[in-house]
Scaffold this motif. Structure first.
Motif, PDB file in Angstrom:
ATOM      1  N   PRO A 142      39.263  47.497 -14.446  1.00  0.00           N
ATOM      2  CA  PRO A 142      38.997  47.402 -16.190  1.00  0.00           C
ATOM      3  C   PRO A 142      40.642  48.296 -17.167  1.00  0.00           C
ATOM      4  N   VAL A 143      40.837  47.239 -18.088  1.00  0.00           N
ATOM      5  CA  VAL A 143      41.644  47.841 -19.378  1.00  0.00           C
ATOM      6  C   VAL A 143      41.684  49.720 -19.042  1.00  0.00           C
ATOM      7  N   ALA A 144      40.363  50.158 -19.104  1.00  0.00           N
ATOM      8  CA  ALA A 144      40.223  51.612 -19.527  1.00  0.00           C
ATOM      9  C   ALA A 144      41.128  52.270 -17.948  1.00  0.00           C
ATOM     10  N   GLU A 145      40.450  51.372 -17.290  1.00  0.00           N
ATOM     11  CA  GLU A 145      41.446  52.746 -15.008  1.00  0.00           C
ATOM     12  C   GLU A 145      42.358  52.590 -15.157  1.00  0.00           C
ATOM     13  N   ALA A 146      43.218  50.976 -16.331  1.00  0.00           N
ATOM     14  CA  ALA A 146      44.929  51.212 -15.889  1.00  0.00           C
ATOM     15  C   ALA A 146      45.400  51.638 -17.018  1.00  0.00           C
ATOM     16  N   MET A 147      44.910  51.719 -17.574  1.00  0.00           N
ATOM     17  CA  MET A 147      45.899  52.593 -19.121  1.00  0.00           C
ATOM     18  C   MET A 147      45.872  54.503 -18.541  1.00  0.00           C
ATOM     19  N   ARG A 148      44.360  54.446 -17.628  1.00  0.00           N
ATOM     20  CA  ARG A 148      44.336  56.545 -16.851  1.00  0.00           C
ATOM     21  C   ARG A 148      45.375  56.353 -15.667  1.00  0.00           C
ATOM     22  N   ARG A 149      45.858  55.398 -14.853  1.00  0.00           N
ATOM     23  CA  ARG A 149      46.696  55.212 -13.999  1.00  0.00           C
ATOM     24  C   ARG A 149      47.807  55.051 -14.352  1.00  0.00           C
ATOM     25  N   ILE A 150      48.410  54.457 -15.384  1.00  0.00           N
ATOM     26  CA  ILE A 150      49.733  54.526 -16.302  1.00  0.00           C
ATOM     27  C   ILE A 150      50.029  56.022 -16.630  1.00  0.00           C
ATOM     28  N   ALA A 151      48.857  56.910 -16.936  1.00  0.00           N
ATOM     29  CA  ALA A 151      48.996  58.738 -17.389  1.00  0.00           C
ATOM     30  C   ALA A 151      49.159  59.169 -16.570  1.00  0.00           C
ATOM     31  N   THR A 152      49.026  58.897 -14.998  1.00  0.00           N
ATOM     32  CA  THR A 152      48.214  59.403 -13.655  1.00  0.00           C
ATOM     33  C   THR A 152      49.833  59.350 -13.533  1.00  0.00           C
ATOM     34  N   ALA A 153      50.363  57.909 -13.199  1.00  0.00           N
ATOM     35  CA  ALA A 153      51.254  58.193 -12.332  1.00  0.00           C
ATOM     36  C   ALA A 153      52.750  58.241 -12.893  1.00  0.00           C
ATOM     37  N   GLU A 154      52.228  58.909 -14.162  1.00  0.00           N
ATOM     38  CA  GLU A 154      53.932  58.459 -15.911  1.00  0.00           C
ATOM     39  C   GLU A 154      54.972  57.940 -15.555  1.00  0.00           C
ATOM     40  N   SER A 155      53.924  56.490 -15.222  1.00  0.00           N
ATOM     41  CA  SER A 155      54.749  55.420 -15.162  1.00  0.00           C
ATOM     42  C   SER A 155      55.499  54.963 -16.772  1.00  0.00           C
ATOM     43  N   GLY A 156      56.639  54.349 -16.793  1.00  0.00           N
ATOM     44  CA  GLY A 156      56.458  54.356 -18.121  1.00  0.00           C
ATOM     45  C   GLY A 156      56.141  53.297 -19.543  1.00  0.00           C
ATOM     46  N   PHE A 157      56.049  53.692 -20.588  1.00  0.00           N
ATOM     47  CA  PHE A 157      55.029  53.235 -21.312  1.00  0.00           C
ATOM     48  C   PHE A 157      55.997  53.320 -22.738  1.00  0.00           C
ATOM     49  N   VAL A 158      56.459  51.966 -23.327  1.00  0.00           N
ATOM     50  CA  VAL A 158      57.149  51.663 -24.702  1.00  0.00           C
ATOM     51  C   VAL A 158      55.611  51.017 -25.622  1.00  0.00           C
ATOM     52  N   SER A 159      55.606  52.094 -26.955  1.00  0.00           N
ATOM     53  CA  SER A 159      54.593  52.140 -27.760  1.00  0.00           C
ATOM     54  C   SER A 159      55.303  52.332 -28.775  1.00  0.00           C
ATOM     55  N   ARG A 160      54.547  51.094 -30.006  1.00  0.00           N
ATOM     56  CA  ARG A 160      55.054  50.220 -31.453  1.00  0.00           C
ATOM     57  C   ARG A 160      54.831  52.014 -32.291  1.00  0.00           C
ATOM     58  N   GLY A 161      54.048  52.809 -31.598  1.00  0.00           N
ATOM     59  CA  GLY A 161      54.259  54.224 -32.713  1.00  0.00           C
ATOM     60  C   GLY A 161      53.504  53.952 -34.070  1.00  0.00           C
ATOM     61  N   ASP A 162      53.968  52.632 -34.778  1.00  0.00           N
ATOM     62  CA  ASP A 162      54.184  52.152 -36.253  1.00  0.00           C
ATOM     63  C   ASP A 162      52.409  51.529 -36.980  1.00  0.00           C
ATOM     64  N   GLU A 163      51.532  52.536 -36.446  1.00  0.00           N
ATOM     65  CA  GLU A 163      50.561  52.070 -37.076  1.00  0.00           C
ATOM     66  C   GLU A 163      50.112  50.144 -37.166  1.00  0.00           C
ATOM     67  N   SER A 164      50.319  49.582 -36.789  1.00  0.00           N
ATOM     68  CA  SER A 164      49.918  48.764 -36.816  1.00  0.00           C
ATOM     69  C   SER A 164      49.030  49.073 -36.320  1.00  0.00           C
ATOM     70  N   GLY A 165      48.503  46.961 -35.944  1.00  0.00           N
ATOM     71  CA  GLY A 165      46.620  46.798 -34.962  1.00  0.00           C
ATOM     72  C   GLY A 165      47.084  46.822 -33.858  1.00  0.00           C
ATOM     73  N   THR A 166      48.327  46.274 -33.051  1.00  0.00           N
ATOM     74  CA  THR A 166      48.707  46.770 -31.687  1.00  0.00           C
ATOM     75  C   THR A 166      48.130  48.655 -31.529  1.00  0.00           C
ATOM     76  N   HIS A 167      48.978  48.801 -32.279  1.00  0.00           N
ATOM     77  CA  HIS A 167      48.885  50.868 -31.892  1.00  0.00           C
ATOM     78  C   HIS A 167      48.150  50.828 -31.932  1.00  0.00           C
ATOM     79  N   ALA A 168      46.839  50.594 -33.111  1.00  0.00           N
ATOM     80  CA  ALA A 168      45.877  51.230 -33.231  1.00  0.00           C
ATOM     81  C   ALA A 168      45.041  50.936 -32.327  1.00  0.00           C
ATOM     82  N   ARG A 169      45.298  49.286 -31.903  1.00  0.00           N
ATOM     83  CA  ARG A 169      44.497  49.346 -30.143  1.00  0.00           C
ATOM     84  C   ARG A 169      44.674  50.429 -28.896  1.00  0.00           C
ATOM     85  N   GLU A 170      46.258  50.170 -28.888  1.00  0.00           N
ATOM     86  CA  GLU A 170      45.971  51.093 -27.964  1.00  0.00           C
ATOM     87  C   GLU A 170      45.927  52.200 -28.244  1.00  0.00           C
TER      88      GLU A 170
END
Length: 278
Positions: free
Chosen positions: A128-156
């Motif tokens: 599940p996507v919630a678990e996927a996000m948790r695994r990325i954070a736990t592993a501190e595996s690289g993540f690049v965010s738009r960080g621009d208040e876009s719809g994609t950033h809001a969903r992230e």
């Protein structure tokens, strides 16, 4: 000589009259509208497909401003855009409730996907996507965010749920989807992207779709007409012309056929939004 001169003058007058007729048939400077939309509609190539046909059908020329959904809504709020094509439903509803916008109509959807290095370093395939996000954070595996208040950033931001991502593994570009995908590819990191932009640029990326299909990844686009309540510069006639056209049969057919390998968007005009993604 006089006969010849008269013939030349008559010819010039005829050409001038014809030129005037051609000019009158072309879209006038007054029939020009500003469309504030998302970088995903531009980066995927959809705008290039739709806008020439809209102009040919209606006579309205379009100046597209491709920004994040949040920025597009702000342009509408300030009366600096005539019509919006955006994909941030919660922000859209809040904006429409303010009272300066007119109609908001369902146009199309696709989905968001989590992409990353092909070797799947955080092990996010098939969970599940919630678990996927948790695994990325736990592993501190690289993540690049738009960080621009876009719809994609809001969903992230919604997908992180109780997690507050921070540290060297997490970075923001403040840029559009195409640029953010390139940074993720160059740094072997993950990112959240709309499927259409990813597919349109996949050949130049070292990224694979690692997580998809969760209903939380549904990506829905609406068209919002602006009104004079937002400012005197707003052209409601142009806004209505665009909104009517993009939910009409021709545009919906073009949206459904857009994409070389597979359709990039699903046309949704007239559908019950609650049934999308089922």
């Amino acid at each position: 000589m006089r006969v010849a001169l008269s013939a030349v003058l008559l010819s010039l007058m005829s050409l001038t009259a014809c030129a005037g007729t051609d000019h009158a048939a072309a879209p006038s400077a007054e029939k020009s509208l500003i469309l504030a939309t998302t970088t995903s509609t531009q980066d995927s190539g959809l705008l290039d497909e739709l806008l020439p046909d809209f102009t040919a059908d209606t006579g309205w020329r379009v100046k597209p401003l491709a920004v994040g959904s949040g920025q597009a809504i702000e342009l509408g709020r300030r009366g600096e855009a005539d019509v919006l094509l955006v994909h941030s439903p919660e922000a859209e509803l809040e904006f429409v409730a303010e009272g300066t916008a007119g109609g908001r109509r369902l146009v199309m959807h696709n989905d968001f996907v989590l992409v990353g290095p092909p070797d799947d370093p955080a092990g996010i395939r098939g969970v599940p996507v919630a678990e996927a996000m948790r695994r990325i954070a736990t592993a501190e595996s690289g993540f690049v965010s738009r960080g621009d208040e876009s719809g994609t950033h809001a969903r992230e931001t919604q997908l992180w749920e109780e997690i507050t991502p921070s540290g060297r593994w997490y970075r923001s570009t403040g840029q559009g989807m195409g640029a953010t995908l390139r940074v993720a590819s160059e740094t072997s990191a993950h990112t959240l992207t709309d499927r259409a932009t990813y597919l349109s640029q996949r050949a130049n990326l070292m990224l694979e779709v690692l997580n998809e299909g969760d209903k939380a990844l549904l990506n829905v686009y609406h068209v919002i007409e602006m009104t004079k309540r937002a400012g005197d510069r707003v052209q409601p006639d142009g806004a209505k012309a665009f909104a009517d056209w993009i939910v009409g049969p021709r545009a919906q057919r073009m949206i459904g056929e857009f994409g070389t390998e597979e359709p990039l968007f699903v046309p949704d005009a007239g559908k019950d939004e609650s049934t999308l993604g089922n």
